[in-house]
Design a protein around this motif. Sequence first.
Motif, PDB file in Angstrom:
ATOM      1  N   ILE A 237       0.864  -1.189   0.000  1.00 17.69           N
ATOM      2  CA  ILE A 237       0.000   0.000   0.000  1.00 17.69           C
ATOM      3  C   ILE A 237       0.894   1.231   0.000  1.00 17.69           C
ATOM      4  CG2 ILE A 237      -1.744   1.292   1.301  1.00 17.69           C
ATOM      5  CD1 ILE A 237      -2.653  -1.377   2.487  1.00 17.69           C
ATOM      6  N   PRO A 238       0.719   2.160  -0.928  1.00 16.33           N
ATOM      7  CA  PRO A 238       1.558   3.365  -0.947  1.00 16.33           C
ATOM      8  C   PRO A 238       1.461   4.142   0.360  1.00 16.33           C
ATOM      9  CG  PRO A 238       0.308   3.169  -2.981  1.00 16.33           C
ATOM     10  CD  PRO A 238      -0.222   2.118  -2.048  1.00 16.33           C
ATOM     11  N   ILE A 239       2.601   4.594   0.867  1.00 18.09           N
ATOM     12  CA  ILE A 239       2.665   5.373   2.110  1.00 18.09           C
ATOM     13  C   ILE A 239       3.174   6.765   1.764  1.00 18.09           C
ATOM     14  CG2 ILE A 239       3.667   5.517   4.425  1.00 18.09           C
ATOM     15  CD1 ILE A 239       4.061   2.469   4.295  1.00 18.09           C
ATOM     16  N   LEU A 240       2.360   7.777   2.076  1.00 19.37           N
ATOM     17  CA  LEU A 240       2.718   9.148   1.750  1.00 19.37           C
ATOM     18  C   LEU A 240       2.910   9.967   3.019  1.00 19.37           C
ATOM     19  CD1 LEU A 240       0.278   9.956  -1.215  1.00 19.37           C
ATOM     20  CD2 LEU A 240       2.643   9.126  -1.315  1.00 19.37           C
ATOM     21  N   GLU A 241       4.050  10.647   3.121  1.00 20.18           N
ATOM     22  CA  GLU A 241       4.252  11.577   4.227  1.00 20.18           C
ATOM     23  C   GLU A 241       3.543  12.886   3.879  1.00 20.18           C
ATOM     24  OE1 GLU A 241       7.898  13.769   6.644  1.00 20.18           O
ATOM     25  OE2 GLU A 241       8.265  11.895   5.559  1.00 20.18           O
ATOM     26  N   THR A 242       2.696  13.335   4.776  1.00 25.49           N
ATOM     27  CA  THR A 242       1.787  14.448   4.479  1.00 25.49           C
ATOM     28  C   THR A 242       1.847  15.496   5.585  1.00 25.49           C
ATOM     29  OG1 THR A 242       0.308  12.813   3.456  1.00 25.49           O
ATOM     30  CG2 THR A 242      -0.602  15.003   3.856  1.00 25.49           C
ATOM     31  N   PRO A 243       1.865  16.801   5.235  1.00 31.07           N
ATOM     32  CA  PRO A 243       1.797  17.838   6.265  1.00 31.07           C
ATOM     33  C   PRO A 243       0.503  17.716   7.070  1.00 31.07           C
ATOM     34  CG  PRO A 243       2.441  18.763   4.145  1.00 31.07           C
ATOM     35  CD  PRO A 243       2.026  17.351   3.885  1.00 31.07           C
ATOM     36  N   ARG A 244       0.568  18.070   8.336  1.00 33.45           N
ATOM     37  CA  ARG A 244      -0.607  17.907   9.199  1.00 33.45           C
ATOM     38  C   ARG A 244      -1.800  18.725   8.708  1.00 33.45           C
ATOM     39  NH1 ARG A 244      -0.457  15.225  13.928  1.00 33.45           N
ATOM     40  NH2 ARG A 244       1.570  14.364  14.555  1.00 33.45           N
ATOM     41  N   GLY A 245      -1.521  19.891   8.162  1.00 33.07           N
ATOM     42  CA  GLY A 245      -2.633  20.696   7.639  1.00 33.07           C
ATOM     43  C   GLY A 245      -3.356  19.999   6.510  1.00 33.07           C
ATOM     44  N   GLU A 246      -2.599  19.367   5.627  1.00 28.77           N
ATOM     45  CA  GLU A 246      -3.209  18.615   4.530  1.00 28.77           C
ATOM     46  C   GLU A 246      -3.938  17.386   5.053  1.00 28.77           C
ATOM     47  OE1 GLU A 246      -4.148  17.472   0.555  1.00 28.77           O
ATOM     48  OE2 GLU A 246      -3.692  19.360   1.590  1.00 28.77           O
ATOM     49  N   LEU A 247      -3.397  16.759   6.086  1.00 30.06           N
ATOM     50  CA  LEU A 247      -4.051  15.595   6.679  1.00 30.06           C
ATOM     51  C   LEU A 247      -5.362  16.002   7.354  1.00 30.06           C
ATOM     52  CD1 LEU A 247      -3.431  12.625   6.743  1.00 30.06           C
ATOM     53  CD2 LEU A 247      -2.235  12.935   8.905  1.00 30.06           C
ATOM     54  N   ASP A 248      -5.379  17.191   7.969  1.00 30.12           N
ATOM     55  CA  ASP A 248      -6.619  17.715   8.540  1.00 30.12           C
ATOM     56  C   ASP A 248      -7.677  17.865   7.452  1.00 30.12           C
ATOM     57  OD1 ASP A 248      -5.466  17.844  11.030  1.00 30.12           O
ATOM     58  OD2 ASP A 248      -4.920  19.962  10.874  1.00 30.12           O
ATOM     59  N   ARG A 249      -7.250  18.359   6.285  1.00 27.34           N
ATOM     60  CA  ARG A 249      -8.190  18.566   5.189  1.00 27.34           C
ATOM     61  C   ARG A 249      -8.689  17.230   4.638  1.00 27.34           C
ATOM     62  NH1 ARG A 249      -8.721  18.484  -0.083  1.00 27.34           N
ATOM     63  NH2 ARG A 249      -6.653  17.581  -0.397  1.00 27.34           N
TER      64      ARG A 249
END
Length: 319
Positions: free
Chosen positions: A122-134
């Motif tokens: 499964i692809p794992i993407l590191e994401t900024p918390r603001g984008e994860l909130d969205r």
Amino acid sequence: MAGNSQRRGAVRKSGSKKGMVVGSGGQRRRGLEGKGPTPKAADRPNHKAYKDAQRSGGTSGGGSRSGGSRRGKPSSEMIAGRNSVVEALRAHVPATTMYVAGRIDSDDRVKESLKLAADRAIPILETPRGELDRLTDGAVHQGLALQIPPYDYAHPSDLIDPEAPGIPLVVALDGITDPRNLGAIIRSVAAFGGHGVIVPERRSAGMTASAWKTSAGAAARIPVALAGNLTRTLEDFRKAGFFVIGLDMDGDVELPQLELSTEPLVVVVGSEGKGLSRLVSETCDQIVSVPMSSSVESLNAGIAASVTLYQIATSRAAR
């Protein structure tokens, strides 16, 4: 005025735009020109529908092959939170992407989630918390989220298969809105030799991550079909040679005396509160009740379906 004969009159400065202008310079013509049809709400960037479509992956509909969409249900689902994500991965819930917040405080759940996702490619993407909130619509994600793809529903006619092993047995749900009940029923269908489950397009639980987890892997083997109109679908099954029985506590036949057990069957399970709808009840060949102690008013829909499927399986085995 005396003494002021030399006063000069007002003089227009050169370059002034005041005064008579010939024509409108095309302004009126441009103002009357149409701007084309109004774009759909989902195509307007400032509209809520556009943002919802982007949040759900830019697609609409429920992945149905019956031509309809599951109204009010997103095309994909986002699981948020460390416990929820690791439990979904343990249950082999299908996933397209796992999102991990940058600089996340790792614990056992995060480590296990990363390992399980990597093992399943499964692809794992590191994401900024603001984008994860969205992406999670403001849910408490604890730095971890999992995207679930839309479920690929079967068509009800796919369950009418004369070459399927054993006597055909299908369960249809009427007004079941709890996805955990749906998951439990799928698990029982798999356990007792059933061939599929039918859910209505509206006012029904869909194949969410919760349903996948409750099914304990059975959802990968038992097809779930989407019916645009449950009553018409049941009529189609009757025309194909199935008998339709509905579960209700005021049934005409008690489950142990069900003589139709050895026939091709569609078992209709209604909601715990309202039971079967009128049109569905009128479509059934028989209304069957599960005998219970008088101290109990009703059974959970998932349990009632399980008891009924067990009795049918027992009767068929003794044939």
